[in-house]
Motif scaffolding. Structure first.
Motif, PDB file in Angstrom:
ATOM      1  N   THR A 105       0.833  -1.208   0.000  1.00 40.05           N
ATOM      2  CA  THR A 105       0.000   0.000   0.000  1.00 40.05           C
ATOM      3  C   THR A 105       0.865   1.255   0.000  1.00 40.05           C
ATOM      4  O   THR A 105       0.559   2.229  -0.691  1.00 40.05           O
ATOM      5  CB  THR A 105      -0.940  -0.021   1.221  1.00 40.05           C
ATOM      6  OG1 THR A 105      -1.764  -1.175   1.133  1.00 40.05           O
ATOM      7  CG2 THR A 105      -1.807   1.221   1.269  1.00 40.05           C
TER       8      THR A 105
ATOM      9  N   GLN B 131      -7.595   0.151  -0.012  1.00 39.44           N
ATOM     10  CA  GLN B 131      -7.706  -1.142   0.670  1.00 39.44           C
ATOM     11  C   GLN B 131      -8.894  -1.141   1.639  1.00 39.44           C
ATOM     12  O   GLN B 131      -9.704  -2.055   1.635  1.00 39.44           O
ATOM     13  CB  GLN B 131      -6.405  -1.409   1.424  1.00 39.44           C
ATOM     14  CG  GLN B 131      -6.395  -2.714   2.188  1.00 39.44           C
ATOM     15  CD  GLN B 131      -5.011  -2.997   2.756  1.00 39.44           C
ATOM     16  OE1 GLN B 131      -4.046  -2.277   2.494  1.00 39.44           O
ATOM     17  NE2 GLN B 131      -4.907  -4.050   3.531  1.00 39.44           N
TER      18      GLN B 131
ATOM     19  N   ASP C 179      -6.244  -1.844  -4.824  1.00 41.99           N
ATOM     20  CA  ASP C 179      -5.641  -2.328  -3.577  1.00 41.99           C
ATOM     21  C   ASP C 179      -6.596  -3.312  -2.892  1.00 41.99           C
ATOM     22  O   ASP C 179      -7.560  -2.902  -2.260  1.00 41.99           O
ATOM     23  CB  ASP C 179      -5.328  -1.131  -2.663  1.00 41.99           C
ATOM     24  CG  ASP C 179      -4.345  -1.499  -1.551  1.00 41.99           C
ATOM     25  OD1 ASP C 179      -4.172  -2.716  -1.299  1.00 41.99           O
ATOM     26  OD2 ASP C 179      -3.776  -0.584  -0.933  1.00 41.99           O
ATOM     27  N   GLU C 180      -6.303  -4.581  -3.052  1.00 43.52           N
ATOM     28  CA  GLU C 180      -7.121  -5.670  -2.481  1.00 43.52           C
ATOM     29  C   GLU C 180      -8.612  -5.514  -2.764  1.00 43.52           C
ATOM     30  O   GLU C 180      -9.423  -5.422  -1.844  1.00 43.52           O
ATOM     31  CB  GLU C 180      -6.868  -5.774  -0.971  1.00 43.52           C
ATOM     32  CG  GLU C 180      -5.405  -6.096  -0.683  1.00 43.52           C
ATOM     33  CD  GLU C 180      -5.167  -6.516   0.766  1.00 43.52           C
ATOM     34  OE1 GLU C 180      -6.117  -7.005   1.402  1.00 43.52           O
ATOM     35  OE2 GLU C 180      -4.030  -6.368   1.235  1.00 43.52           O
TER      36      GLU C 180
HETATM   37 MG    MG Z   1      -2.023  -2.719   2.246  1.00 38.59          MG
END
Ligand code: MG
Ligand code: ATP
Lengths: 483, 271
Positions: free
Chosen positions: B44, B86, B178-179
C-alpha cells in the motif's frame, strides 16, 4: 401516529410560545407560524404521496398546532393579562382564536398537499405558499399590530450570513469560528466607499459589490494559512481571525505608512476607531426615493430579495462540479485528492464564496442602521451563526433557514417579550427585591444555551435532517488514514 | 513492449522504518500485473508513493514517460492513474452516482462563473457526466435502483464495485486496485475477476493489482512482483513466482520453506 404528533409539536410549540408571549392579535400570527412550520416539517419526516392521506396528515398536524396556539392565546388573555393589568376583550380573544385556527389549518394542509406533487410542481407550489406569506408579511405585521418588522430585518441579515457559513461548514466541512469577521469586513468596505468618511459617497448599489469583493478577497487571505489544517486546529485559527479583525478595525484610526524615511501618509483614519463610521449612504430607487429609517418595508424587500437571489445561486453551486467537490472534501479529504480534486483551490473557493455572502449582509446592515461600529461583530455573532447552521441540519439550506429563524426569533423577539411579561408579573406581585432583574439580558445566554442543549438531546440530527448531510460537526474528522 | 509505469530505486522511509526499499518496478502497457507480499510488506505504501500521497525519500517514478515525483495526488490522477483503497474510502454521505461524478472532476471544466450563469456548456457537461456515471455503475454491476442510495448504505460488495467505478470515472490509463476482493465471498470474487479482465480488455486500461487471494492472482496476472519487508524479492511470470523459494520463505518464514515448497508443487499455491 406518535411520531407524527411529536413532529407536529415543533410547530405547535412555536404557536404556543408566540401566542403566550405577544398578546392581542399576535395569536393569529402564531397560528400561521404553527401551520407553516408543521406543514414543512411533517411531510419532511414522512414523505407523502397520496392526496387524501396528505390532507389527513395535515389536519392532524394542524389540529395539534391550533390546540396549542389556542392554549397560548387563552393563557395569555385569561391568565397573564388580568395580572399585568391589561383589559380582557372577549371579542378580540374570539377573533384571535378563530383567525389562528383558520390560518393554521389552511397553511398546514395546503403545504402537505403540495408535497404530494411531482418534484418540479412541488417546488413551484412551495414557492407560491411561502412567497405569498413573505410578500404579505409587512402588511400583516401592521394589520395585526405585531411590531416585529424592525426585528425581522436583522433576522434576515443573519440568515443570509448563516447561508454563507453553511457553504464553508456544512458543504465543505471546514469549521470556521471566525466567520463574523467577513461581516465586519463587508460592512466596513461598503461604509468606507459609501459615506462622507473618505469623501467617496458611492451609491449603495455600487458599495454592495465593493463589499462582496473585499470580503471574498479577505476570505482568500484568511483562508490560505489554514489550508494544511483540519478539524480542531482549523477551528482555533479561524477563532483567532474572528478576534483579530474587530480589534484591528478598532485600532486602524491612526494609520501611518512610510517607506524608508519618506512618509507616504500620516495618521490617516481608516475605520473611525471606536466611533465607527457614521453616517452611511442609504439606497435610493426611483419612485421609492431614498430608503428611510422610519419605513422598514423597502428595507424588508431589499434584504429579502438579496436573500432569495443568494439561495438561488447557492443551490446552483451546490448541484455542480464545485458543490460535489466540496462535499467530497468534507467526507474524505484524502480520497477527494486521489479522485482528482485540487483540494487547495476548492477550499479557498469555499472560504471566498462563503465570505461573499457575509460581505453582502454587512453592506446591507451598515446602510440599514446607517452606522457601523467595531463592537457589532464579536465572537458571539460567529457562535450564534454556527448554532443557526447546526440547529436546523448541517449542510441543508432549508434546515439552516428554519434553524436560523428559530434561534433569531428566540433571541430577538421571544426572550425580550418574555422578559417584558415577567417584569410586569413581578411588578404586579409587588415583590420589590426582584424588580431590577432584566430577564432579556441577564438570562439571555442561559436560556439560549438551554434551548440548544434540549434540541441536541431531543433531535441531534437537526430539525430538518437531510439525507446526505453529516450528523456531526467536522471537528472529529482530524485523523488521517492512508490505506 | 513499453512500460507504462517504471520506478527506479523507489524508497519510502517513515522515521527508522523503510516501508519501500529501493524498488525497481515496471508495469507493461496493457498488462494485468500483480503486486503481492505478506502483511506489512509495503504494498500500500508503494501505491501511496506512486499516487503522490507520499513523497518518495529517494528514487524515480516514470509514468508514460513523464516523472511523477513531486506531483500532488490530483495531478497524478489528471496524468492518468486511477486507484481504489484497501479500506473502502467512499464519500459516505453522497449517492453512488455522485461518488462516480466526483471521480470525473478532473475531466470536467465548469468554473464558478459558468455554474452561476448556468451556461449551456455547463448544463451539457453536467448531463453528459451524469449519463456516463450511470453507464459506469452499470459496467461494474451495481444494480440501477441503487444508483441514488447513499454510498454508506450500500452492501459491502457494492461499495467495492462503486470504488472501482469511481476510479474508472477519472478516465485512467493505469488503474491501481488495492485488495479489491478483500472481504468478498468466492462468488463475488469470481465476478470481480471477470470485471477486472473486462476493464483491461474492453477499455484498454493497464491494471496493477494488490491481492492476497493467490488463486485470483495466479489466474489473472500476466506478471507478478513480490515485496517483502519493503524490498522486491522476485518478479516474473506466475509459474515462476509459484515455485520461487524466496517467495515461499517470505510468506511462511524460513524453516517452513522446504516443506511448503513441496506442498506448493502439489496444490499450485504458495500459501
Ligand atoms: Mg495494504
Ligand atoms: N503513514 C505511515 N507512517 C508510518 N508507518 C507506516 C505508514 N504507512 C505504513 N507504514 C508502515 O509501513 C509498513 C508497510 O505498510 P503497508 O501498509 O504498505 O503494507 P501492506 O503491504 O499494504 O500490508 P497489508 O497487506 O497488511 O495491507 C508497515 O510496517 C506499516 O506499519
Amino acid at each position: 401516529m406518535q411520531i407524527r404528533i411529536r413532529t407536529s409539536m415543533i410547530g405547535a410549540a412555536f404557536g404556543f410560545a408566540i401566542a403566550l408571549i405577544s398578546g392581542g392579535f399576535a395569536g393569529i400570527f402564531a397560528g400561521l407560524v404553527a401551520g407553516l412550520i408543521s406543514g414543512y416539517v411533517v411531510p419532511q419526516a414522512e414523505p407523502l404521496t397520496d392526496k387524501r392521506r396528505a390532507v389527513g396528515q395535515g389536519m392532524i398536524a394542524a389540529l395539534v398546532g391550533s390546540v396549542m396556539t389556542i392554549l397560548g392565546i387563552v393563557l395569555r388573555n385569561m391568565g397573564i393579562d388580568p395580572i399585568i393589568g391589561e383589559p380582557l376583550n372577549i371579542l378580540a380573544v374570539g377573533i384571535a382564536i378563530i383567525g389562528a385556527t383558520i390560518l393554521c389549518v389552511l397553511v398546514c394542509v395546503v403545504m402537505c398537499v403540495v408535497r404530494t406533487e411531482p418534484p418540479a410542481r412541488e417546488r413551484i407550489g412551495m414557492a407560491i405558499v411561502v412567497g405569498i406569506i413573505l410578500v404579505t408579511y409587512p402588511w400583516l405585521d401592521q394589520f395585526l399590530n405585531l411590531r416585529f418588522m424592525n426585528e425581522v430585518i436583522p433576522v434576515l441579515v443573519f440568515l443570509l450570513m448563516a447561508l454563507g457559513l453553511n457553504i464553508v461548514v456544512g458543504y465543505a466541512g471546514l469549521l470556521d469560528l471566525g466567520y463574523a469577521a467577513f461581516f465586519a469586513i463587508g460592512a466596513y468596505a461598503a461604509a468606507m466607499v459609501s459615506s462622507p468618511h473618505f469623501g467617496l459617497s458611492l451609491s449603495f448599489w455600487l458599495a454592495i459589490w465593493v463589499a462582496a469583493a473585499t470580503a471574498a478577497i479577505f476570505g482568500l487571505i484568511l483562508g490560505s494559512p489554514t489550508l494544511p489544517l483540519r478539524g480542531d486546529y482549523l477551528a482555533i485559527v479561524t477563532l483567532g481571525f474572528g478576534e483579530i479583525v474587530p480589534i484591528a478595525i478598532k485600532n486602524l484610526d491612526k494609520v501611518s505608512l512610510s517607506i524608508w524615511n519618506y512618509p507616504l501618509f500620516v495618521d490617516v483614519d481608516l475605520t473611525g476607531g471606536t466611533k465607527g463610521i457614521n453616517p452611511i449612504n442609504r439606497p435610493w430607487l426611483p419612485i421609492i426615493g431614498e430608503f428611510s429609517p422610519s419605513n422598514p418595508i423597502p428595507w424588508y424587500f431589499l434584504i429579502l430579495g438579496i436573500m432569495l437571489i443568494s439561495i438561488f445561486f447557492i443551490s446552483r453551486l451546490r448541484n455542480s462540479r464545485l458543490g460535489r467537490a466540496w462535499t467530497a472534501l468534507r467526507e474524505d479529504e484524502l480520497a477527494a485528492g486521489a479522485m482528482g480534486i485540487n483540494t487547495v483551490n476548492v477550499k479557498l473557493l469555499a472560504f471566498a464564496i462563503g465570505a461573499t455572502f457575509s460581505g453582502l449582509a454587512g453592506a446591507f446592515y451598515g446602510a440599514y442602521i446607517s452606522a457601523i461600529f467595531p463592537e457589532s461583530f464579536r465572537f458571539d455573532v460567529s457562535v450564534m451563526l454556527l448554532c443557526m447552521v447546526i440547529l436546523g441540519g448541517l449542510g441543508n439550506m432549508s434546515g439552516v433557514i428554519l434553524g436560523g429563524i428559530i434561534i433569531q426569533f428566540a433571541d430577538r423577539l421571544f426572550l425580550p417579550q418574555m422578559s417584558n411579561v415577567v417584569q410586569k408579573l413581578i411588578v404586579a406581585s409587588g415583590n420589590e427585591s426582584l424588580r431590577d432583574i432584566n430577564f432579556a439580558s441577564d438570562f439571555r445566554l442561559l436560556l439560549f444555551g438551554l434551548t440548544l442543549v434540549l434540541m441536541m438531546v431531543l433531535r441531534p440530527q437537526g430539525l430538518v435532517p437531510s439525507n446526505g448531510a453529516p450528523r456531526v460537526l467536522p471537528v472529529a474528522a482530524g485523523e488521517a488514514r492512508h490505506d | 513492449m513499453t512500460n507504462i509505469l517504471e520506478t527506479r530505486g523507489l524508497t519510502k522511509r517513515f522515521g527508522g522504518l523503510t516501508a519501500v526499499d529501493s524498488v525497481d518496478f515496471s508495469v507493461a502497457t496493457g498488462s494485468i500485473t500483480s503486486l503481492i507480499g505478506p502483511n506489512g510488506a509495503g504494498k500500500t505504501t508503494f501505491f501511496n508513493t506512486v499516487t503522490g500521497l507520499y513523497t518518495p525519500t529517494s528514487g524515480t517514478i516514470a509514468f508514460a514517460g513523464r516523472s511523477l515525483v513531486g506531483l500532488k495526488p490530483h495531478e497524478v490522477t489528471a496524468a492518468g492513474i486511477g486507484r481504489t483503497f484497501q479500506n473502502i474510502r467512499l464519500f459516505g454521505n453522497m449517492t453512488a452516482v455522485e461518488n462516480v461524478m466526483v471521480g470525473m472532476h478532473s475531466r470536467m471544466h465548469a468554473n464558478v462563473l459558468g455554474i452561476l450563469v448556468h451556461s449551456a456548456r455547463v448544463q451539457h457537461e453536467e448531463a453528459t457526466a451524469r449519463a456516463k456515471a450511470h453507464a459506469l455503475l452499470d459496467a461494474v454491476g451495481l444494480p440501477a435502483q441503487r444508483a441514488d442510495d447513499l454510498s454508506k448504505n450500500l452492501p459491502y460488495g457494492d461499495q467495492r464495485r462503486l470504488e472501482i467505478a469511481r476510479a474508472l470515472a477519472t478516465d485512467p490509463q493505469l488503474l491501481l486496485l488495492d485488495e479489491p476482493t478483500a472481504g468478498m465471498n468466492p462468488h463475488e470474487t469470481a465476478e470481480l475477476t471477470q470485471l477486472i479482465r473486462r476493464i483491461r480488455d474492453e477499455r484498454a486500461i493497464t491494471i496493477l493489482l494488490i491481492e492476497h487471494d493467490m488463486k485470483l492472482v495466479m489466474e489473472i496476472s500476466e506478471s507478478i512482483t513480490v515485496l517483502d519487508r519493503g524490498a522486491k524479492i522476485a518478479a516474473g511470470l506466475p509459474k515462476d513466482i509459484r515455485s520461487n523459494e524466496q517467495v515461499i520463505e517470505a510468506y511462511l518464514g524460513r524453516g517452513a520453506a522446504s516443506m511448503a515448497h513441496a506442498n506448493a508443487r502439489n496444490t499450485g499455491e504458495p500459501t
